[in-house]
Design a protein around this motif. Structure first.
Motif, PDB file in Angstrom:
ATOM      1  N   LYS A  15       0.781  -1.261   0.099  1.00 45.05           N
ATOM      2  CA  LYS A  15       0.036  -0.026  -0.116  1.00 45.05           C
ATOM      3  C   LYS A  15       0.797   1.315   0.091  1.00 45.05           C
ATOM      4  O   LYS A  15       0.470   2.202  -0.660  1.00 45.05           O
ATOM      5  CB  LYS A  15      -1.057   0.080   1.277  1.00 45.05           C
ATOM      6  N   ASP A  16       1.842   1.232   0.864  1.00 46.84           N
ATOM      7  CA  ASP A  16       2.876   2.384   0.810  1.00 46.84           C
ATOM      8  C   ASP A  16       3.580   2.590  -0.675  1.00 46.84           C
ATOM      9  O   ASP A  16       3.675   3.735  -0.884  1.00 46.84           O
ATOM     10  CB  ASP A  16       3.811   2.125   1.823  1.00 46.84           C
ATOM     11  N   LEU A  17       3.843   1.413  -1.175  1.00 46.91           N
ATOM     12  CA  LEU A  17       4.558   1.598  -2.381  1.00 46.91           C
ATOM     13  C   LEU A  17       3.675   2.017  -3.399  1.00 46.91           C
ATOM     14  O   LEU A  17       3.856   2.950  -4.301  1.00 46.91           O
ATOM     15  CB  LEU A  17       5.041  -0.071  -2.879  1.00 46.91           C
ATOM     16  N   GLU A  18       2.286   1.747  -3.440  1.00 47.66           N
ATOM     17  CA  GLU A  18       1.460   2.188  -4.439  1.00 47.66           C
ATOM     18  C   GLU A  18       1.057   3.683  -4.162  1.00 47.66           C
ATOM     19  O   GLU A  18       1.115   4.592  -5.017  1.00 47.66           O
ATOM     20  CB  GLU A  18      -0.002   1.492  -4.392  1.00 47.66           C
ATOM     21  N   VAL A  19       1.108   4.228  -2.906  1.00 46.85           N
ATOM     22  CA  VAL A  19       1.007   5.499  -2.389  1.00 46.85           C
ATOM     23  C   VAL A  19       2.133   6.345  -3.197  1.00 46.85           C
ATOM     24  O   VAL A  19       2.097   7.410  -3.684  1.00 46.85           O
ATOM     25  CB  VAL A  19       0.989   5.803  -1.205  1.00 46.85           C
ATOM     26  N   GLN A  20       3.297   5.717  -2.613  1.00 47.80           N
ATOM     27  CA  GLN A  20       4.616   6.352  -3.298  1.00 47.80           C
ATOM     28  C   GLN A  20       4.566   6.277  -4.784  1.00 47.80           C
ATOM     29  O   GLN A  20       5.040   7.590  -5.500  1.00 47.80           O
ATOM     30  CB  GLN A  20       5.744   5.807  -2.788  1.00 47.80           C
ATOM     31  N   ALA A  21       4.326   5.532  -5.478  1.00 47.57           N
ATOM     32  CA  ALA A  21       4.332   5.343  -6.988  1.00 47.57           C
ATOM     33  C   ALA A  21       3.300   6.450  -7.549  1.00 47.57           C
ATOM     34  O   ALA A  21       3.511   6.919  -8.521  1.00 47.57           O
ATOM     35  CB  ALA A  21       3.795   4.098  -7.378  1.00 47.57           C
ATOM     36  N   ASN A  22       2.111   6.569  -7.001  1.00 44.24           N
ATOM     37  CA  ASN A  22       1.127   7.537  -7.179  1.00 44.24           C
ATOM     38  C   ASN A  22       1.750   9.058  -7.068  1.00 44.24           C
ATOM     39  O   ASN A  22       1.480   9.996  -8.125  1.00 44.24           O
ATOM     40  CB  ASN A  22      -0.203   7.458  -6.732  1.00 44.24           C
ATOM     41  N   ALA A  23       2.353   9.299  -6.093  1.00 44.31           N
ATOM     42  CA  ALA A  23       3.049  10.603  -5.877  1.00 44.31           C
ATOM     43  C   ALA A  23       3.904  10.909  -6.992  1.00 44.31           C
ATOM     44  O   ALA A  23       4.311  11.860  -7.442  1.00 44.31           O
ATOM     45  CB  ALA A  23       3.640  10.643  -4.414  1.00 44.31           C
TER      46      ALA A  23
END
Length: 149
Positions: A15-23
Motif C-alpha cells: 500500500k505504501d509503495l502504491e501511494v509512493q508510486a502515485n506521488a
C-alpha cells in the motif's frame, strides 16, 4: 505468529509503495507539462506539446541566445538612424533610445522568467529523485521481509 504478521506487513508495504508510486507519477506529470507555471508571453512562444526536460533545457538555452541579436543590431546604428516598430500591419517610427530600452527590458524579463523556470524544473526533479529513492528503499525492505518469510 511471525508468519501471520509477515503477509500483513507486506500488504502494508505494498500500500505504501502504491501511494509512493502515485506521488511519483504526479510529480513526473508536472515535470513533463510544458512550462506549467510560465507567463502567457512565454507560453505562446513555446511549443504547446508535451516536452521532456531535456528539450525544455535546450529551448531555454536557445531563448537566451536569441534576444541579444536585436540589441546588438541597435548598438550598431548611428544616433540619427530611423528605427521602426511593427504594430499590427503598420510600421511606426520609434526613438532609438526608446527602442534600446524596450529591447533591454524584454531581455531582462525573458532572462528572469527562464531562471525562474529553471529553478522550478530543478525543484521538480529533486522531488522526483527523492520519491524514486524512497520507492527503491521501500522495495528493498519488502524484498527483505519476503526473503525472511
Amino acid at each position: 505468529m511471525a508468519s501471520s504478521s509477515t503477509p500483513a506487513a507486506v500488504r502494508e508495504m505494498q500500500k505504501d509503495l502504491e501511494v509512493q508510486a502515485n506521488a511519483l507519477s504526479k510529480i513526473q506529470k508536472g515535470t513533463r507539462s510544458p512550462y506549467s507555471h510560465e507567463s502567457p508571453s512565454l507560453a505562446s512562444a513555446s511549443n504547446k506539446s508535451y516536452l521532456t526536460s531535456d528539450l525544455r533545457c535546450s529551448s531555454s538555452r536557445r531563448h537566451r541566445e536569441e534576444p541579444p541579436g536585436p540589441q546588438a543590431e541597435l548598438e550598431l546604428l548611428n544616433d540619427g538612424a530611423n528605427v521602426y516598430k511593427l504594430i499590427g500591419p503598420v510600421l511606426v517610427k520609434q526613438d532609438l533610445a526608446e527602442a534600446k530600452a524596450n529591447v533591454k527590458k524584454r531581455i531582462e524579463y525573458i532572462s528572469a522568467e527562464l531562471k525562474r523556470m529553471d529553478r522550478a524544473l530543478k525543484d521538480l526533479e529533486d522531488k522526483q529523485n527523492s520519491k524514486k529513492e524512497s520507492i527503491f528503499k521501500l522495495q528493498q525492505r519488502m524484498q527483505a521481509v519476503q526473503a525472511n518469510s
